[in-house]
Design a protein around this motif. Structure first.
Motif, short mmCIF file in Angstrom:
data_model
loop_
_atom_site.label_atom_id
_atom_site.label_comp_id
_atom_site.label_asym_id
_atom_site.label_seq_id
_atom_site.Cartn_x
_atom_site.Cartn_y
_atom_site.Cartn_z
N GLU A 45 0.83 -1.21 0.00
CA GLU A 45 0.00 0.00 0.00
C GLU A 45 0.86 1.26 0.00
O GLU A 45 0.40 2.33 -0.41
CB GLU A 45 -0.92 -0.01 1.22
CG GLU A 45 -2.03 -1.05 1.13
CD GLU A 45 -2.83 -1.13 2.43
OE1 GLU A 45 -2.48 -0.39 3.38
OE2 GLU A 45 -3.77 -1.94 2.49
N ALA A 46 2.11 1.14 0.46
CA ALA A 46 3.02 2.29 0.51
C ALA A 46 4.14 2.13 -0.51
O ALA A 46 5.25 2.64 -0.32
CB ALA A 46 3.60 2.43 1.91
N ARG A 47 3.87 1.46 -1.63
CA ARG A 47 4.92 1.13 -2.59
C ARG A 47 5.60 2.35 -3.20
O ARG A 47 6.72 2.26 -3.70
CB ARG A 47 4.35 0.25 -3.71
CG ARG A 47 3.30 0.91 -4.57
CD ARG A 47 2.86 -0.01 -5.71
NE ARG A 47 2.20 -1.19 -5.23
CZ ARG A 47 0.89 -1.29 -5.04
NH1 ARG A 47 0.09 -0.26 -5.25
NH2 ARG A 47 0.36 -2.41 -4.61
N ASP A 48 4.94 3.50 -3.18
CA ASP A 48 5.55 4.71 -3.74
C ASP A 48 6.63 5.29 -2.83
O ASP A 48 7.38 6.18 -3.25
CB ASP A 48 4.48 5.78 -4.01
CG ASP A 48 3.53 5.36 -5.12
OD1 ASP A 48 3.93 4.54 -5.97
OD2 ASP A 48 2.38 5.85 -5.12
N ASP A 49 6.72 4.81 -1.60
CA ASP A 49 7.73 5.27 -0.66
C ASP A 49 8.39 4.04 -0.05
O ASP A 49 7.92 3.50 0.95
CB ASP A 49 7.08 6.12 0.44
CG ASP A 49 8.09 6.71 1.41
OD1 ASP A 49 9.24 6.25 1.43
OD2 ASP A 49 7.71 7.63 2.16
N PRO A 50 9.48 3.54 -0.67
CA PRO A 50 10.08 2.29 -0.21
C PRO A 50 10.45 2.26 1.26
O PRO A 50 10.28 1.24 1.93
CB PRO A 50 11.33 2.16 -1.10
CG PRO A 50 10.99 2.90 -2.34
CD PRO A 50 10.14 4.06 -1.88
N ALA B 169 7.33 1.78 3.19
CA ALA B 169 6.84 0.43 2.97
C ALA B 169 7.60 -0.57 3.83
O ALA B 169 7.01 -1.48 4.42
CB ALA B 169 6.97 0.06 1.49
N LEU C 205 10.14 -4.48 -1.82
CA LEU C 205 9.04 -4.22 -2.74
C LEU C 205 9.24 -4.98 -4.05
O LEU C 205 8.27 -5.50 -4.62
CB LEU C 205 8.92 -2.73 -3.01
CG LEU C 205 8.37 -1.89 -1.86
CD1 LEU C 205 8.51 -0.40 -2.18
CD2 LEU C 205 6.90 -2.24 -1.59
#
Length: 248
Positions: free
Chosen positions: A128-133, A136, A169
């Motif tokens: 769900e937080a893949r845009d911010d490794p 995440a 990720l």
């Protein structure tokens, strides 16, 4: 290249493969209970621990190639691969694509993330937080070990874990996209372990995995949860040794 460590002597080798957001040190206790009989090889998978920094890619073909190289460098007469969590899928994928390199596989609560019913909360929260490794990675760790334990970790440890968001990720997305191995092609004996107090989807996954594979046996580790190889190394080692002897 990935960082490796070995202990013990002998022609027969056991390779330990750690899971997501972990490192080979998490399997050190298990290694110490096996290295009086085998040469035990641990390695930090790409992007983790001493195998950082790493530019990737982090998909399963590259994970399998790393494991293949580790085994070839060890030059074993007989090789058993033990994989915890995601590491179990790396071991099974190796058995699928390079059956000549492995004689048996042990998995402990390996995720079946590509199946529609799989409900792994740690992986779902991380994706769900893949845009911010970094975020995440923190989500994944909080889901696995709890908020209180995460907050108690030294700041340097938390920073190191957050820096491992990209490999996590990459491997989780790849695992969700497609099965990393075909059951009918995993023809070596497989021991499928799960913890008595593990999460329900891990127990269901272990049961499903044992049913899918042609030559598999299922065993529960009493009192253990997801990190059983670290928290219950004696029980896990005993099961691994019995399985190796029976598969010999």
């Amino acid at each position: 290249m990935v960082w490796t460590a070995a202990a013990g002597d002998g022609p027969d080798v056991v390779v330990l493969v750690h899971g997501s957001m972990d490192r080979s040190a998490g399997l050190l206790k298990l290694s110490r209970r096996l290295d009086d009989r085998f040469r035990v090889v641990r390695y930090d998978r790409r992007g983790y621990g001493r195998s950082t920094p790493h530019d990737g890619p982090f998909g399963m073909p590259d994970q399998v190639d790393d494991l293949r190289r580790v085994i070839l460098e060890a030059e074993p007469e007989r090789c058993v691969v033990v994989g915890h969590s995601y590491g179990g899928n790396v071991a099974l994928a190796l058995a699928d694509h390079h059956p000549d390199l492995v004689d048996a596989v042990v998995t402990y609560e390996s995720p079946l993330s590509w199946l529609p019913w799989w409900g792994g909360s740690a992986g779902s929260s991380a994706m769900e937080a893949r845009d911010d490794p970094a975020a995440a990675a923190e989500r994944f760790m909080r889901s696995l070990i709890g908020d209180e334990r995460w907050e108690r970790l030294p700041s340097g440890t938390r920073a190191a874990r957050r820096a491992e968001g990209a490999p996590m990720l990459g491997e989780l997305a790849d695992l969700r996209a497609a099965p990393p191995w075909r059951p009918d092609r995993v023809t070596v004996p497989v021991l499928v372990l799960f913890g008595e107090h593990g999460r329900p989807h891990h127990r269901r996954g272990a049961e499903h995995l044992a049913d899918m594979l042609p030559d598999a046996r299922l065993e529960m580790v009493p009192e253990a949860k997801h990190f059983g190889p670290n928290t219950h190394p004696d029980d896990v080692a005993q099961r691994v040794l019995r399985f190796i002897d029976a598969s010999g």
